[in-house]
Design a protein around this motif. Structure first.
Motif, PDB file in Angstrom:
ATOM      1  N   ASP A  78      -2.631   8.734  -3.939  1.00  0.00           N
ATOM      2  CA  ASP A  78      -3.978   8.721  -3.170  1.00  0.00           C
ATOM      3  C   ASP A  78      -4.143   7.568  -2.331  1.00  0.00           C
ATOM      4  OD1 ASP A  78      -6.684   8.469  -2.812  1.00  0.00           O
ATOM      5  OD2 ASP A  78      -7.430   9.092  -5.074  1.00  0.00           O
ATOM      6  N   PRO A  79      -4.439   7.643  -1.050  1.00  0.00           N
ATOM      7  CA  PRO A  79      -4.251   6.542  -0.108  1.00  0.00           C
ATOM      8  C   PRO A  79      -5.579   5.515  -0.450  1.00  0.00           C
ATOM      9  CG  PRO A  79      -4.106   8.486   1.150  1.00  0.00           C
ATOM     10  CD  PRO A  79      -4.403   8.975  -0.574  1.00  0.00           C
ATOM     11  N   GLU A  80      -6.720   6.087  -0.895  1.00  0.00           N
ATOM     12  CA  GLU A  80      -7.697   5.160  -0.960  1.00  0.00           C
ATOM     13  C   GLU A  80      -7.644   4.605  -2.433  1.00  0.00           C
ATOM     14  OE1 GLU A  80     -10.152   4.515   1.238  1.00  0.00           O
ATOM     15  OE2 GLU A  80      -8.984   5.708   2.227  1.00  0.00           O
ATOM     16  N   THR A 117       0.698  -1.145  -0.050  1.00  0.00           N
ATOM     17  CA  THR A 117       0.128   0.007   0.063  1.00  0.00           C
ATOM     18  C   THR A 117       0.837   1.408  -0.077  1.00  0.00           C
ATOM     19  OG1 THR A 117      -1.696  -1.258   1.149  1.00  0.00           O
ATOM     20  CG2 THR A 117      -1.852   1.317   1.128  1.00  0.00           C
ATOM     21  N   ASN A 118       2.092   1.498   0.926  1.00  0.00           N
ATOM     22  CA  ASN A 118       2.874   2.478   0.815  1.00  0.00           C
ATOM     23  C   ASN A 118       3.579   2.657  -0.337  1.00  0.00           C
ATOM     24  OD1 ASN A 118       2.352   2.886   3.572  1.00  0.00           O
ATOM     25  ND2 ASN A 118       4.006   1.804   4.287  1.00  0.00           N
ATOM     26  N   PHE A 119       3.919   1.402  -1.077  1.00  0.00           N
ATOM     27  CA  PHE A 119       4.811   1.456  -2.261  1.00  0.00           C
ATOM     28  C   PHE A 119       3.846   2.216  -3.460  1.00  0.00           C
ATOM     29  CE2 PHE A 119       5.466  -0.971  -6.578  1.00  0.00           C
ATOM     30  CZ  PHE A 119       6.567  -0.303  -6.794  1.00  0.00           C
ATOM     31  N   VAL A 120       2.394   1.571  -3.669  1.00  0.00           N
ATOM     32  CA  VAL A 120       1.313   2.078  -4.685  1.00  0.00           C
ATOM     33  C   VAL A 120       1.386   3.503  -4.348  1.00  0.00           C
ATOM     34  CG1 VAL A 120      -1.076   1.935  -5.443  1.00  0.00           C
ATOM     35  CG2 VAL A 120       0.674  -0.169  -4.747  1.00  0.00           C
ATOM     36  N   ASN A 121       1.110   3.956  -2.880  1.00  0.00           N
ATOM     37  CA  ASN A 121       0.767   5.384  -2.795  1.00  0.00           C
ATOM     38  C   ASN A 121       1.847   6.281  -2.974  1.00  0.00           C
ATOM     39  OD1 ASN A 121      -1.224   7.116  -1.472  1.00  0.00           O
ATOM     40  ND2 ASN A 121       0.100   7.367   0.099  1.00  0.00           N
ATOM     41  N   SER A 128      -4.922   3.670  -3.641  1.00  0.00           N
ATOM     42  CA  SER A 128      -3.690   2.727  -3.525  1.00  0.00           C
ATOM     43  C   SER A 128      -4.408   1.663  -2.652  1.00  0.00           C
ATOM     44  CB  SER A 128      -2.569   3.394  -2.293  1.00  0.00           C
ATOM     45  OG  SER A 128      -2.131   4.447  -2.849  1.00  0.00           O
ATOM     46  N   LYS A 129      -5.269   1.487  -1.700  1.00  0.00           N
ATOM     47  CA  LYS A 129      -6.020   0.357  -1.228  1.00  0.00           C
ATOM     48  C   LYS A 129      -6.750  -0.576  -2.248  1.00  0.00           C
ATOM     49  CE  LYS A 129      -6.293   2.438   3.387  1.00  0.00           C
ATOM     50  NZ  LYS A 129      -7.312   3.067   4.427  1.00  0.00           N
ATOM     51  N   ASP A 130      -7.076   0.212  -3.250  1.00  0.00           N
ATOM     52  CA  ASP A 130      -7.909  -0.601  -4.374  1.00  0.00           C
ATOM     53  C   ASP A 130      -7.106  -1.397  -5.204  1.00  0.00           C
ATOM     54  OD1 ASP A 130     -10.271   0.768  -3.240  1.00  0.00           O
ATOM     55  OD2 ASP A 130     -10.557   2.156  -4.728  1.00  0.00           O
ATOM     56  N   ILE A 131      -6.036  -0.567  -5.416  1.00  0.00           N
ATOM     57  CA  ILE A 131      -4.927  -0.944  -6.540  1.00  0.00           C
ATOM     58  C   ILE A 131      -4.223  -2.387  -5.809  1.00  0.00           C
ATOM     59  CG2 ILE A 131      -2.559  -0.839  -7.736  1.00  0.00           C
ATOM     60  CD1 ILE A 131      -3.596   1.888  -8.296  1.00  0.00           C
ATOM     61  N   VAL A 132      -3.980  -2.378  -4.306  1.00  0.00           N
ATOM     62  CA  VAL A 132      -3.489  -3.386  -3.557  1.00  0.00           C
ATOM     63  C   VAL A 132      -4.456  -4.641  -3.591  1.00  0.00           C
ATOM     64  CG1 VAL A 132      -2.817  -4.225  -1.524  1.00  0.00           C
ATOM     65  CG2 VAL A 132      -1.783  -2.054  -2.479  1.00  0.00           C
TER      66      VAL A 132
END
Length: 181
Positions: free
Chosen positions: A26-28, A17-21, A30-34
């Motif tokens: 965009d934190p939300e 999640t940190n990597f994607v963010n 990022s969570k969706d992508i993970v």
């Protein structure tokens, strides 16, 4: 479903999640992508030939999902524009990566370790403090000082231009005594 993959999910969720963010900012999202990444991991796990490379395989899927996200955003652009932009960005990144490893390796060990964990492996600073058995403020100081040392080393050899997000958009090599070999 393998217990190994469930363990990896629990272990890697925060880091991914940190990597994607860091890429989508965009934190939300990022969570969706993970979440999409792990859906693919769970459904395609049987296709992985070498189970020892599970973590690198997951990171590759994550990078592909990030690229897919940005392709959706650029849908209105012509394909030639997107291909040219991605190609030039890949060349620039690969050239800079070639130079950053020797600079990181030249740092004192405690700063090198902090930079590798925080910036390359996207481990949270609280997790690093636990791993290294030092205080959270000590980790923050090491990461900050390591980044400053790395920036100084880069500035000795290169002039780097960045956009408002801190992403490198251009660089020029100066005459310096260090090499990227």
């Amino acid at each position: 479903m393998s217990n190994e993959i469930i363990h990896v999910w629990n272990d890697m969720n925060g880091r991914l999640t940190n990597f994607v963010n860091t890429k989508v900012k965009d934190p939300e999202l990022s969570k969706d992508i993970v979440q999409d990444v792990f859906l693919k991991v769970f459904t395609k796990f049987d296709t992985l030939k070498n189970k020892e490379k599970l973590v690198s395989w997951i990171y590759q899927i994550t990078r592909n999902e990030i690229i897919s996200h940005f392709r959706k955003i650029k849908f209105n652009s012509t394909s030639k524009e997107v291909e040219a932009e991605e190609f030039s960005e890949e060349i620039l990144t690969s050239e800079l990566i070639h130079c950053i490893n020797p600079l990181i390796n030249s740092l004192p060990e405690k700063y090198k370790q902090a930079i590798v964990l925080a910036d390359l492996e996207n481990v949270s600073q609280k997790e690093i403090a636990n791993q290294l058995n030092i205080s959270y403020s000590g980790v923050k100081s090491r990461v900050q000082r390591g980044r400053e040392m790395l920036k100084s080393a880069y500035e000795e050899c290169c002039v780097i231009s960045a956009d408002v997000y801190g992403d490198v958009i251009d660089y020029k090599v100066k005459n310096c005594s260090k090499t990227c070999d």
